[in-house]
Structure formats: C-alpha cells, structure tokens
Scaffold this motif. Structure first.
Motif, short mmCIF file in Angstrom:
data_model
loop_
_atom_site.label_atom_id
_atom_site.label_comp_id
_atom_site.label_asym_id
_atom_site.label_seq_id
_atom_site.Cartn_x
_atom_site.Cartn_y
_atom_site.Cartn_z
N TYR A 280 -3.40 0.03 -7.08
CA TYR A 280 -3.10 0.53 -5.74
C TYR A 280 -2.85 -0.61 -4.75
O TYR A 280 -2.16 -0.43 -3.74
N GLY A 281 -3.38 -1.79 -5.05
CA GLY A 281 -3.10 -2.99 -4.25
C GLY A 281 -3.54 -2.88 -2.80
O GLY A 281 -2.93 -3.49 -1.93
N SER B 185 -3.66 16.23 -9.10
CA SER B 185 -3.92 14.85 -9.53
C SER B 185 -5.27 14.32 -9.05
O SER B 185 -5.73 13.29 -9.56
N ALA B 186 -5.92 14.98 -8.10
CA ALA B 186 -7.18 14.45 -7.56
C ALA B 186 -8.25 14.25 -8.66
O ALA B 186 -8.89 13.19 -8.71
N PRO B 187 -8.44 15.22 -9.55
CA PRO B 187 -9.44 15.00 -10.62
C PRO B 187 -9.04 13.85 -11.56
O PRO B 187 -9.92 13.15 -12.09
N ILE B 188 -7.74 13.62 -11.72
CA ILE B 188 -7.29 12.52 -12.59
C ILE B 188 -7.59 11.18 -11.89
O ILE B 188 -8.05 10.23 -12.51
N HIS B 189 -7.32 11.17 -10.58
CA HIS B 189 -7.64 9.99 -9.77
C HIS B 189 -9.12 9.65 -9.91
O HIS B 189 -9.50 8.49 -10.13
N THR C 84 -3.55 8.41 -4.36
CA THR C 84 -3.10 9.80 -4.29
C THR C 84 -1.86 9.82 -3.39
O THR C 84 -1.36 8.77 -2.97
N SER C 85 -1.36 11.01 -3.08
CA SER C 85 -0.24 11.13 -2.14
C SER C 85 -0.38 12.46 -1.43
O SER C 85 -1.31 13.22 -1.73
N SER C 86 0.54 12.77 -0.54
CA SER C 86 0.39 14.07 0.13
C SER C 86 0.91 15.20 -0.76
O SER C 86 0.76 16.37 -0.42
N ASP C 87 1.53 14.87 -1.88
CA ASP C 87 1.86 15.88 -2.89
C ASP C 87 0.66 15.97 -3.85
O ASP C 87 0.36 14.99 -4.56
N PRO C 88 -0.04 17.09 -3.87
CA PRO C 88 -1.28 17.16 -4.66
C PRO C 88 -1.08 16.95 -6.16
O PRO C 88 -2.05 16.71 -6.88
N HIS C 89 0.15 17.00 -6.62
CA HIS C 89 0.40 16.82 -8.06
C HIS C 89 0.83 15.41 -8.42
O HIS C 89 1.08 15.11 -9.59
N MET D 283 4.43 8.13 0.70
CA MET D 283 3.27 8.99 0.93
C MET D 283 3.57 10.45 0.59
O MET D 283 2.69 11.19 0.17
N ALA D 284 4.81 10.87 0.76
CA ALA D 284 5.18 12.26 0.49
C ALA D 284 5.12 12.58 -1.00
O ALA D 284 5.31 13.73 -1.39
#
Ligand SMILES: Cc1ncc(COP(=O)(O)O)c(C=O)c1O
Length: 395
Positions: free
Chosen positions: A51-52, A348-352, A364-369, A197-198
C-alpha cells in the motif's frame, strides 16, 4: 509516557486515541521502521507493504540514496523560502522537468496533492478568465475547499459544504457527457487519468484524445491529477504522454505523494503557454520549494532512475497479472503498473483483513469489491509470489 522509555503497542494506541481526533480507521500496527517493501511494527513483526502508506513510498521505505541526501541537506540548510535562490531548488525543478513530457516545461512547488490541484485550477481560471471546472464522477482531488468541491466521489463534497461554486460533473470515460457541459464558461477539465479511490477505474486511450480535442477547440485547460499516477507508478514517469493516454499531454499536471519519498511535497507542471499568464504573487506558499523537500525530490527521481524502477514496475506487473490467474476469486485486475485494483465477486474487506492477519498490507477502495495495490516501485517477483501464495490461502 516517560520520554526515552519503550512503550507497548497498547500504550501507543491508547495515547494516539486520547490525544488525536478520531479521523482515521487504523490498522493494528504501530509502524516503527521501514526498509524497501517492508514495514516493521513496534512488536518486531514484519509486514509486506503493498500500500506504500497511501502510494507515498514510491522508492520504497528509507531508500538509502534518499536517506543520505536528506541527511546531507539537513546538515546544510533545512529551509529558506522562495525569496532567495537555491541550488537544491534549481536542481529539483530542472530534474523534474527533465523527466516530464517536453511540453511541461515549468514547475511550481507546493506541499500536498490537494494544494497542487487548488493551484492548477487557479492557474486555469487565470489563463482563461473563466470560472467553471469540469471533473468526473468517481474522481478524488483532495480535501481543501476547491479540491473537495471538485470531488464527485461518495460523501466528500458533502463534507466540504458549502462547496465552492463553479464545479460541473461529467461521467468518466463518456465523452458525450463532457461535450454536454463543456461550454464557453469552462476554464478547465480536471481528471485523475486512472480513478484510484473509486476502485481503479480506467478509460480508453481515445477518451483522452477526445478530451484534448475538446480543450483545444474550446480554449479549455486540460489538467491531469497525477498525484497517484505520477512519478513512475504506472511504469512510466507520468500517465501524461503515455500510450494509455494516446500520447496526450495536458496543459497542467498536478503531483504529490511519491514525489518526495515521504517528505511532504506537491507540484504543478505547466506548459510555457500557461506559465506565460502567471505573474509575480499570483501563486505562493511558505513551505513550497523548501530545501529539505527539494533534496527529497532530486533523490527520489535519481533513485528511480538508478534502480531502473520503471522497468521493474512493468516487469513485475506482468508477473503479478500472470500469477493472479491462479486465484479464481480474482475476477479482474484493473489499472496499470503498480496502481492495481483486484476485483472480487465477494466483498474485499474480509480479504483485506485476512491479508493483514497474514502480515500483508493492502488497500481498500470506495468500490467494496476492489482491493487496491499501490506498492513501492521496487517490489520484486519474490514478494509477488509471496503475496499470491498468501492470497490463495485467504479463501
Ligand atoms: C488523485 C489524488 N489527488 C489528490 C489527492 C490529495 O492529496 P493530499 O492528500 O496530498 O492533499 C489525493 C490523495 O489521496 C489523490 O489520491
């Protein structure tokens, strides 16, 4: 807390939470040290950083060339303002312009991405004598008043209420939607060439060519917000002028994040034509162009060149894309270079979270997937292999 005595992770958390506003959802890491693509926590744990730190660690953490240059500069002169000349500033501007497309011939230094965008929009208004700015749904441009008003993403404009007037919205990738609003009131079209971010949204090269044509025909200034895509992230110095942009070079490029390897610095690069309209005192900021930040800019660009990081990004991106084919849960890989969005059918949150438990930091991003990867440009194939193996284990 007693100065000089070590404190536990829990004490660090308690103290930060007590004495700071609760504006960030933080990961359970107290970052203590960094080296290349690795971050070490206060508990001695080692994390692979994909993520840097918000795409800032382009040269990796504590690149020796950058550290050495900053040590040297800090012993010489930390800061003096733009009221004096400076060899370090002269070298930084020349170096930055030298890696940019030839049309972008002059730099203005500031301190952050939002400030770079504020100045870019102001220059466009000065240049055209018009007020309106077109930006795109899904774009993010910062949190100061004008930049947040240009941000048609999620709740951001709402946070920035009352918004600065003169902001028009178009649909990213849809040239008809731009045509519909690009009238004689419009000073600039401002866009993230890849909407990070989108959810790492890209547009066809033709879209950038069509934007350039509209701007040329109607006297509108084209601005690329390359706060994320600039300084090597896509495997080229800039998105501007790249094949992905059909060679299109905008009139202004805004930069920040990786430009200083962690030292706060932003910049606008502009054409001679735009520069010719900017006079003394039209723009300014106390800290912009300070020697410590300028030393960081020079060393960052040199480190990227010396370690051939642009080539590395392209090579390792190809390897990562290949290896991700083994992960059936990844339904698409969006983006370019080291600005990648891994799309999953599930959230993607649980994967994160699962990655973090396995000592890998992703975004993460503002797209939940969509999970975002913005690693240092020095990430190697071994670390990619480690990531993919760990990712497979997360399911
Ligand atoms: C594309 C883009 N533009 C502008 C900004 C704002 O930069 P800063 O946070 O340095 O003000 C960001 C920050 O995330 C960004 O991603």
């Amino acid at each position: 807390m007693t100065p000089g005595t070590a404190i536990s992770f829990d004490q660090i958390v308690a103290s930060e939470d007590k004495f700071q506003l609760a504006t960030y959802k933080k990961m359970a890491i107290a970052a203590e040290r960094g080296e290349g693509v690795w971050i070490y926590g206060s508990d001695g744990q080692k994390y692979l950083d994909l993520y840097g730190g918000h795409a800032v660690a382009g040269t990796g953490h504590c690149h020796p060339h950058v550290v050495k240059a900053l040590q040297k500069q800090s012993e010489q002169l930390l800061f003096y303002s733009n009221l004096v000349y400076s060899e370090t500033r002269a070298r930084a501007a020349e170096k930055l312009v030298s890696v940019a497309p030839a049309q972008l011939s002059k730099a203005f230094f500031c301190n952050s991405g939002t400030e770079a965008n504020e100045n870019a929009m102001r220059m466009a208004r000065m240049f055209t004598g018009r007020e309106n700015i077109i930006t795109f749904s899904g774009g993010f441009h910062g949190r100061t008043a004008d930049a947040i008003s240009a941000t048609f993403l999620g709740k951001y404009r709402e946070i920035g209420k009352p918004n600065v007037p003169g902001h028009l919205e178009a649909e990213f990738g849809n040239i008809q939607s731009v045509n519909a609003v690009a009238d004689e009131s419009v000073a600039a079209i401002l866009l993230e060439p890849i909407q990070s971010m989108a959810g790492v949204r890209t547009a066809a090269a033709e879209f950038f060519r069509n934007l350039r044509d509209i701007c040329d025909q109607r006297g509108i200034v084209l601005i690329f917000d390359e706060v994320q895509t600039g300084i090597g992230r896509t495997g080229e110095w800039f998105f501007a002028g790249s094949r992905a942009a059909d060679g299109v070079v905008p009139d202004i490029v805004s930069l920040a994040k990786a430009l200083g390897s962690g030292v706060p610095v932003g910049a606008c690069l502009v054409t001679d034509s735009v520069a010719s309209k900017i006079k003394e005192n039209d723009l300014g900021t106390t800290f912009g162009g300070g020697m410590f930040a300028m030393a960081a800019v020079i060393a960052t660009l040199e480190a990227i060149e010396q370690d051939q990081m642009l080539e590395n990004v392209r090579r390792v991106e190809a390897h990562l894309r290949e290896r991700l084919k083994e992960v059936e849960q990844v339904i698409s890989v969006k983006g370019r270079g080291f600005l990648l969005g891994l799309e999953f059918a599930e959230k993607s949150a649980p994967i994160h979270k699962a990655l973090l438990e396995r000592k890998i930091i992703a975004g993460t991003s503002s797209d939940p997937h969509v999970l975002r990867l913005l690693p240092p440009l020095c990430l190697g194939v071994e670390e990619v292999d480690l990531f993919v193996d760990v990712l497979r284990n997360c399911f």
